[in-house]
Design a protein around this motif. Structure first.
Motif, mmCIF file in Angstrom:
data_model
loop_
_atom_site.group_PDB
_atom_site.id
_atom_site.type_symbol
_atom_site.label_atom_id
_atom_site.label_comp_id
_atom_site.label_asym_id
_atom_site.label_seq_id
_atom_site.Cartn_x
_atom_site.Cartn_y
_atom_site.Cartn_z
ATOM 1 N N THR A 180 -6.170 5.601 3.355
ATOM 2 C CA THR A 180 -6.382 6.805 4.128
ATOM 3 C C THR A 180 -7.968 7.027 4.211
ATOM 4 O OG1 THR A 180 -5.920 8.379 2.297
ATOM 5 C CG2 THR A 180 -4.044 7.393 3.483
ATOM 6 N N ASN A 182 -6.373 2.351 -1.424
ATOM 7 C CA ASN A 182 -6.024 3.773 -0.598
ATOM 8 C C ASN A 182 -6.521 3.478 0.650
ATOM 9 O OD1 ASN A 182 -5.611 6.248 0.612
ATOM 10 N ND2 ASN A 182 -6.364 7.545 -1.113
ATOM 11 N N ALA A 204 -1.517 5.050 0.530
ATOM 12 C CA ALA A 204 -2.397 5.489 -0.319
ATOM 13 C C ALA A 204 -2.674 4.740 -1.479
ATOM 14 C CB ALA A 204 -1.971 7.020 -0.833
ATOM 15 N N GLY A 205 -2.039 3.687 -1.365
ATOM 16 C CA GLY A 205 -2.446 2.455 -2.510
ATOM 17 C C GLY A 205 -1.580 2.568 -3.895
ATOM 18 N N ARG A 212 -5.601 11.048 1.399
ATOM 19 C CA ARG A 212 -4.524 11.124 0.306
ATOM 20 C C ARG A 212 -5.584 10.757 -0.940
ATOM 21 N NH1 ARG A 212 0.842 12.079 1.170
ATOM 22 N NH2 ARG A 212 1.577 11.913 3.343
ATOM 23 N N HIS A 238 0.795 -1.175 -0.058
ATOM 24 C CA HIS A 238 -0.028 -0.318 -0.097
ATOM 25 C C HIS A 238 0.850 1.354 -0.182
ATOM 26 C CE1 HIS A 238 -3.838 -2.134 0.229
ATOM 27 N NE2 HIS A 238 -3.259 -3.032 1.262
ATOM 28 N N GLY A 293 -10.354 6.739 -0.815
ATOM 29 C CA GLY A 293 -9.982 6.046 0.175
ATOM 30 C C GLY A 293 -11.003 4.816 0.346
#
Length: 297
Positions: free
Chosen positions: A236, A234, A218-219, A296, A213, A241
């Motif tokens: 977050t 993501n 954030a992926g 994010r 991640h 997300g």
């Protein structure tokens, strides 16, 4: 006129194919050089432990932090990627049985492999998620090693990393990184955090998520993953997300146990064979930490 155009087109295609072949050849050559390089990180050995408390903690870490996905529940190795493109990856036998890789390991060698992604000779380990493990506290690293050293000897083999030509070329050009190239080798071991359902402990648990991640969680595309793998989510909060799907810790814990989103759809790629073994304390702490991250998109 038409023949001239066709000849020009064929000539252009031929030149393009030659360039592609040359680029692939250079990439494969660079890949071979990178695989043979030596990395000498600053390594401090962590003393062996063999007490019951350490072995029990190590057993939990082995089961819940992904070790079983690559090395199998018995430690004798496991093929975890194999597809029709020629990509095949298997984790090695890490018992002291026939074909095992660790019989001669010293304390410093375990640190090299787990924290830094290199073998005792300093050669890179291609598919070792050391970017997740190099943040283990010394106590947890010692516990994990204690458990692995307690495993009964079993027959197995060394690591298998068979990469199709395009993947080797991408690795050669640096578009795919090996374990040692993804690590800040100067990062000191993390200091112990009291275990409990707190965001501080959740940050420590979240270290296991960084390899897929990303540093900011954030992926995005999973480094070194097969091309058909979907991007990592993501983690977050906020727009873009996935944490909005989980209004409380219980809903996220249900996902870890079942491998399914709240709407019942399965989640691909995530190592749920290990993740479902995580303790409720670790998962509640992880939830608190993820919900407190800055968004994010």
């Amino acid at each position: 006129m038409k023949r001239t155009w066709v000849r020009a087109l064929l000539g252009g295609l031929g030149a393009l194919l030659v360039l592609v072949a040359l680029a692939a050849g250079v990439g494969v050559f660079l890949a071979q050089q990178k695989m043979q390089r030596r990395v000498e990180p600053p390594v401090q050995p962590v003393a062996y432990r063999s007490d019951a408390t350490a072995i029990e903690r190590g057993k939990y870490l082995y089961a819940s932090r992904g070790c079983v996905e690559c090395h199998g529940s018995s430690g004798t190795g496991r093929t975890f990627v194999a597809d029709d493109s020629g990509l095949r990856i298997a984790g090695p036998n890490i018992t002291t049985g026939p074909g095992g890789m660790v019989a001669a390991y010293q304390p410093v060698d375990w640190v090299r492999s787990i924290r830094h992604g290199v073998d005792p000779q300093g050669r890179v380990l291609m598919i070792m998620p050391s970017e997740d493990y190099n943040r283990f506290t010394d106590d947890d690293l010692a516990a994990l090693v204690a458990y692995v050293r307690s495993l009964p000897p079993g027959a197995g083999q060394g690591a298998i990393v068979e990469l199709p030509l395009p993947v080797r070329a991408l690795y050669g050009f640096g578009l795919i990184k090996d374990a040692a190239a993804r690590i800040d080798h100067g990062l000191p071991p993390q200091q112990p955090v009291p275990e409990g359902a707190t965001a501080a402990h959740g940050q420590y648990v979240a270290n296991m998520c960084l390899g897929c991640h990303g540093e900011a969680l954030a992926g995005g595309k999973i480094p070194g993953g097969p091309p058909d793998w979907p991007p990592a989510a993501n983690l977050t909060p906020g727009e873009g997300g996935v944490m909005g799907r989980y209004p409380d810790a219980d809903s996220m814990i249900a996902m870890f146990r079942s491998g399914k989103r709240p709407d019942g759809t399965p989640i691909a790629v995530m190592p749920f064979g290990s993740l479902r073994e995580m303790s409720e304390t670790d998962l509640r702490a992880l939830y608190l930490y993820l919900k407190a991250l800055p968004g994010r998109g």
